[in-house]
Structures are given as structure tokens and as C-alpha cells.
Design a protein around this motif. Structure first.
Motif, short mmCIF file in Angstrom:
data_model
loop_
_atom_site.label_atom_id
_atom_site.label_comp_id
_atom_site.label_asym_id
_atom_site.label_seq_id
_atom_site.Cartn_x
_atom_site.Cartn_y
_atom_site.Cartn_z
N VAL A 137 0.84 -1.19 0.00
CA VAL A 137 0.00 0.00 0.00
C VAL A 137 0.88 1.25 0.00
O VAL A 137 1.82 1.37 0.80
N GLU A 138 0.58 2.18 -0.89
CA GLU A 138 1.34 3.42 -0.96
C GLU A 138 0.41 4.56 -1.38
O GLU A 138 -0.70 4.35 -1.84
N ASP A 139 0.90 5.78 -1.19
CA ASP A 139 0.12 6.96 -1.55
C ASP A 139 1.07 8.08 -1.92
O ASP A 139 2.27 7.86 -2.13
N ALA A 140 0.55 9.30 -1.97
CA ALA A 140 1.37 10.43 -2.39
C ALA A 140 2.47 10.75 -1.37
O ALA A 140 3.47 11.39 -1.72
N LYS A 141 2.32 10.27 -0.14
CA LYS A 141 3.29 10.59 0.90
C LYS A 141 4.38 9.54 1.07
O LYS A 141 5.45 9.84 1.59
N LYS A 142 4.10 8.32 0.65
CA LYS A 142 5.10 7.26 0.84
C LYS A 142 5.03 6.26 -0.30
O LYS A 142 3.97 5.99 -0.86
N ALA A 143 6.20 5.71 -0.64
CA ALA A 143 6.32 4.69 -1.68
C ALA A 143 6.63 3.35 -1.03
O ALA A 143 7.45 3.28 -0.10
N ALA A 144 5.98 2.29 -1.51
CA ALA A 144 6.22 0.94 -0.99
C ALA A 144 7.46 0.38 -1.68
O ALA A 144 7.37 -0.37 -2.66
N LEU A 145 8.60 0.72 -1.14
CA LEU A 145 9.88 0.44 -1.79
C LEU A 145 10.17 -1.05 -1.90
O LEU A 145 10.80 -1.50 -2.85
N LYS A 146 9.70 -1.81 -0.94
CA LYS A 146 9.99 -3.25 -0.92
C LYS A 146 8.87 -4.08 -1.54
O LYS A 146 9.10 -4.86 -2.46
N ALA A 147 7.65 -3.91 -1.05
CA ALA A 147 6.56 -4.81 -1.43
C ALA A 147 5.66 -4.26 -2.53
O ALA A 147 4.80 -4.98 -3.03
N GLY A 148 5.82 -3.00 -2.91
CA GLY A 148 4.99 -2.42 -3.95
C GLY A 148 5.38 -2.91 -5.33
O GLY A 148 6.41 -3.55 -5.52
N ARG A 149 4.53 -2.60 -6.30
CA ARG A 149 4.80 -2.99 -7.68
C ARG A 149 6.16 -2.44 -8.12
O ARG A 149 6.44 -1.27 -7.98
N GLY A 150 7.00 -3.32 -8.65
CA GLY A 150 8.33 -2.91 -9.07
C GLY A 150 9.30 -2.68 -7.93
O GLY A 150 10.36 -2.08 -8.11
N GLY A 151 8.97 -3.19 -6.74
CA GLY A 151 9.85 -3.02 -5.59
C GLY A 151 10.93 -4.08 -5.51
O GLY A 151 11.08 -4.94 -6.39
N VAL A 152 11.68 -4.05 -4.41
CA VAL A 152 12.79 -4.98 -4.21
C VAL A 152 12.32 -6.43 -4.31
O VAL A 152 13.02 -7.29 -4.87
N MET A 153 11.12 -6.71 -3.80
CA MET A 153 10.63 -8.09 -3.78
C MET A 153 10.42 -8.65 -5.18
O MET A 153 10.53 -9.86 -5.38
#
Length: 438
Positions: free
Chosen positions: A304-320
Motif C-alpha cells: 500500500v502506498e500513496d502520495a506521501k510514501k512509496a512501498a519500496l519493498k513490497a509495492g509494484r516494481g519493488g525490491v521483492m
């Protein structure tokens, strides 16, 4: 020039500069007259200033660690490599003579080395890849020392009946700041029951994770063991192998691709891992439909992400995404990383192919890991998100590269994630890691 002025001027126009006076006050008050402070200069001074200004706890901590301050002041390129070689010879108090002293010393060792590594990274004396390997070696050292203590053995005396398997970042020596220890415990098949090995494993967890006056060494996660939290804490080698081959889900096979024995009965455990993985990769079905579905579920739950934070690990295109590609590629190709090689994500992917697309993916993976390390250092804990706006966003950007601002970092991260997501989706659509060839 006073220590306070040196630290402030080292930061130049950095957004960290307004924070340094308060953050460094305990260090200045207690250590300003130390000979080490007079030697502080250049990259070591810059790294120390950036490390303390971004997380004020370290100014208070370093005020009471004069030997560490001297090491930082004298650090140069290659210092992490030299320190890693010396770690195994670092004496800790005998736990039999005083368990509390031993536990405190292990925690101080971990904190000393983490701050030392951060100063070198933030001062430009070490790359993040070097820091990541070093932090992993520190964790392995603590794991081995804790197991010796839990078994009541001195170094080199007798043989261990228990093995600690490191999983994920620990196995691949891809640690970052505040990483947990993901572990599985195996014990020898010939032992009559699990009672004693369970006691040793429980002591090991306590020795590593219990809070003392010096904090804790590491958080421990043992949920990757057979049957998860419902299963026994310790498992025989034979039962572990049988479970993985006959009962384990595909996600457990993916995790097993990135595992390595790190403490205790190393030779036996590594042989068990190798033999088990050989059976699994030989018999595995194409993993990509499962990987794609699982990745989608993880994204929904943790991305889950929004304008204030990016899901760096688990978001689409993240580390995972890259981690799933690496493990899935080994399963698809019927391969494993074994022997002298570490099961690190780059090695896993390169074992299954090569080419410009793959190297571009790994470059984006490395860039996200660097950003993650800086975000974690600033937060002082393990986090999976990157702030997009506000002071924290500006500070993370400056830690990644002096002079970089939050908007530029966000654009860089978004571009990398877009490329990683596209690579993941190409592989999923083709049903083969071959989609990254060329």
C-alpha cells in the motif's frame, strides 16, 4: 577548529546541517579533547557528521565509545574488509563466567560495527555492497558466538548438534541496517528427541533478541521453518528434507533457494540443503503462474502506498519483484546456488542467464537497495517504505547522494520501479526467465 565546527562545516549546504549541533552535543561534550577528534578529517569526518546528524542516538552512543571513535577517525578505503577479517578474533566475555556481560558485549559489537559501516558508507569510503556484506558477516559472527554460548561450548571445543540456517538477505550476505535474522534450526537425526536441541534453539533466540541494558542484537524470525509457527522450532535433517520435498508449498521452495548454513553443524546442514534443493529443482513445475499470483497477493497486503510514501519493498516494481524473479528463475531452470557461492540475488539471476536486460535489472535492484538502506538509517529501524515529501524525504535523498533532492530521488525510484515491474511482467507473461535475455 573545534569538533562542533568541524562537523558542521563538513556538512556544507546539506539539509542535515541544521541537525548536527544538537545531535553531536553529547559527543562534543565528552570527546572533543580526544586525540581522535583532532585526527578526524576528510571522508571519515564527513561520514561521521552525516551518520550522527541523520540519527541523533549515535552521537550519544559514540560519546561512550572512544575506541570506536578512534577507529572511525583512522578509517580509510578498505577498512571494512580489514575489519571483517578481524571479527572472528574479537574476544567476547566468557558467558559461563557472566552471561549478562557476554550478551551486552555482543550487542555493543553489533552496534559498533553498524555505526562504523555507516560512517564509511556515508563518507564515501565504502560502497553499499561492501557495507551489506560486512553487516552480514557481523550478523553471522554474532550467530556463531550465540550458538556456542547456548550450547555451553567454548570456540573449537566439541561438535555442535544444531545448525542454524540463514534465509533471505542473511543467506546471500545482502543485509542492510536493522535487518532481522530469518532462520531455521536443524538437529542431528541420531539424537533421541528434540528436547535438548529445542532448549538450545530457544536459548539462542533469547541470547540474540532479548533486550538488555545494551539493547538487543537482532530481531529473530523463525516462521520459515516447516509448518511455520504451528511446527516444531527444531527439525531433524531428514524430516526437514522430507517436508520440503513432499509437503512444502511453492513459496517455501522459493525461500529455500536463498538459504545457507551460517552457524553450528555447517557441513552437514549445507549437504542437507544441497541434496534437498537438488530434488526440488529437478521435480519442480513451472513456477511463474504461482509466483505471479503470490506476488500480487503480497502487493495487495503490504504494498500500500500513496502520495506521501512509496512501498519500496513490497509495492509494484519493488525490491521483492527482483527477489521473486531470482528464486523463480532457479526453480524454472532446475538450478541452485551451492558450494562456495553465496545465494545472493545477483548471483542467482546470473546463474540462469545474462545480457543487458538482466544487468539493467540488477542495476535498478542495487539502486533501490541503496535507497532502502538510507531510509532505514534515518528511521533508526527496519522500514519498507520511502517518504516522498517532507523533511524525511529530503534527508533520505541527501543520504543517497549529497545534493540530491526529494523530487529527484522520487523520480529516480519511480523510474527504476517501472522498469523492474515491466521486467517482472515480461517474465510472467512468457512463463520463463528467458524474457530477460538479450
Amino acid at each position: 577548529m573545534t569538533l562542533e565546527v568541524k562537523l558542521e562545516e563538513a556538512l556544507g549546504a546539506s539539509p542535515l546541517r541544521p541537525r548536527i549541533a544538537n545531535a553531536a552535543a553529547p559527543l562534543v561534550e565528552r570527546r572533543a579533547r580526544d586525540a581522535a577528534c583532532a585526527r578526524l578529517d576528510g571522508p571519515a569526518l564527513l561520514g561521521l557528521a552525516r551518520a550522527i546528524a541523520s540519527d541523533a542516538q549515535w552521537g550519544r552512543y559514540l560519546a561512550h565509545r572512544p575506541e570506536l571513535l578512534a577507529r572511525i577517525a583512522d578509517a580509510s578505503a578498505g577498512a571494512l574488509y580489514a575489519r571483517a577479517k578481524a571479527l572472528s578474533g574479537t574476544p567476547l566475555p566468557d558467558p559461563a563466567a557472566g552471561l549478562e556481560d557476554f550478551l551486552d558485549a555482543m550487542r555493543l559489537l553489533r552496534r559498533d560495527e553498524m555505526l562504523f559501516a555507516a560512517c564509511l558508507q556515508l563518507g564515501g569510503l565504502a560502497t553499499f555492497d561492501e557495507v551489506s556484506e560486512f553487516l552480514s558477516i557481523v550478523a553471522e559472527t554474532c550467530a556463531r558466538d550465540a550458538l556456542l554460548a547456548a550450547e555451553g561450548r567454548r570456540s573449537g571445543a566439541g561438535e555442535s548438534e544444531l545448525a542454524v540456517l540463514g534465509m533471505g538477505k542473511l543467506a546471500g550476505r545482502e543485509f542492510t541496517y536493522h535487518s532481522d535474522l530469518d532462520v531455521i534450526f536443524l538437529y542431528r537425526d541420531e539424537l533421541p528427541d528434540a528436547l535438548q536441541p529445542s532448549r538450545v534453539a530457544q536459548r539462542w533466540i533469547s541470547y540474540v533478541s532479548t533486550m538488555t541494558g545494551a539493547g538487543y542484537a537482532y530481531q529473530v524470525d523463525s516462521r520459515l521453518r516447516p509448518s511455520g509457527q504451528q511446527g516444531s522450532l527444531v527439525t531433524t535433517h531428514e524430516a526437514f528434507s522430507r517436508y520440503q520435498i513432499e509437503q512444502a508449498a511453492t513459496w517455501e521452495h522459493l525461500a529455500l533457494m536463498r538459504s545457507r548454513a551460517i552457524a553450528g553443524d555447517l557441513e552437514r546442514a549445507q549437504a542437507t540443503l544441497s541434496g534437498t534443493r537438488e530434488r526440488i529443482v529437478r521435480e519442480a513445475a513451472n513456477p511463474w503462474p504461482y509466483v505471479s499470483d503470490m506476488r500480487g497477493r503480497v502487493n495487495q497486503e503490504r504494498g500500500v502506498e500513496d502520495a506521501k510514501k512509496a512501498a519500496l519493498k513490497a509495492g509494484r516494481g519493488g525490491v521483492m519483484d527482483v527477489e521473486f524473479l531470482a528464486a523463480g528463475a532457479l526453480l524454472e531452470r532446475g538450478l541452485q546456488i551451492d558450494g562456495a557461492s553465496l545465494p545472493a540475488v545477483p548471483a542467482m539471476l546470473r546463474a540462469t542467464g545474462g545480457g543487458e536486460r538482466l544487468e539493467a535489472l540488477l542495476a535498478d535492484y542495487a539502486s533501490l537497495r541503496l535507497v532502502e538502506s538510507c531510509a532505514r538509517w534515518l528511521a533508526g529501524r527496519a522500514i519498507e517504505t520511502l517518504p516522498r515529501v517532507g523533511e524525511s524525504a529530503d534527508l533520505v535523498a541527501d543520504l543517497v547522494r549529497p545534493g540530491l533532492d526529494a523530487s529527484a530521488l522520487a523520480a529516480q525510484v519511480d523510474a527504476a520501479r517501472t522498469r523492474i515491474a515491466a521486467a517482472f511482467e515480461r517474465v510472467s507473461a512468457k512463463g520463463s526467465i528467458e524474457a530477460l535475455s538479450g
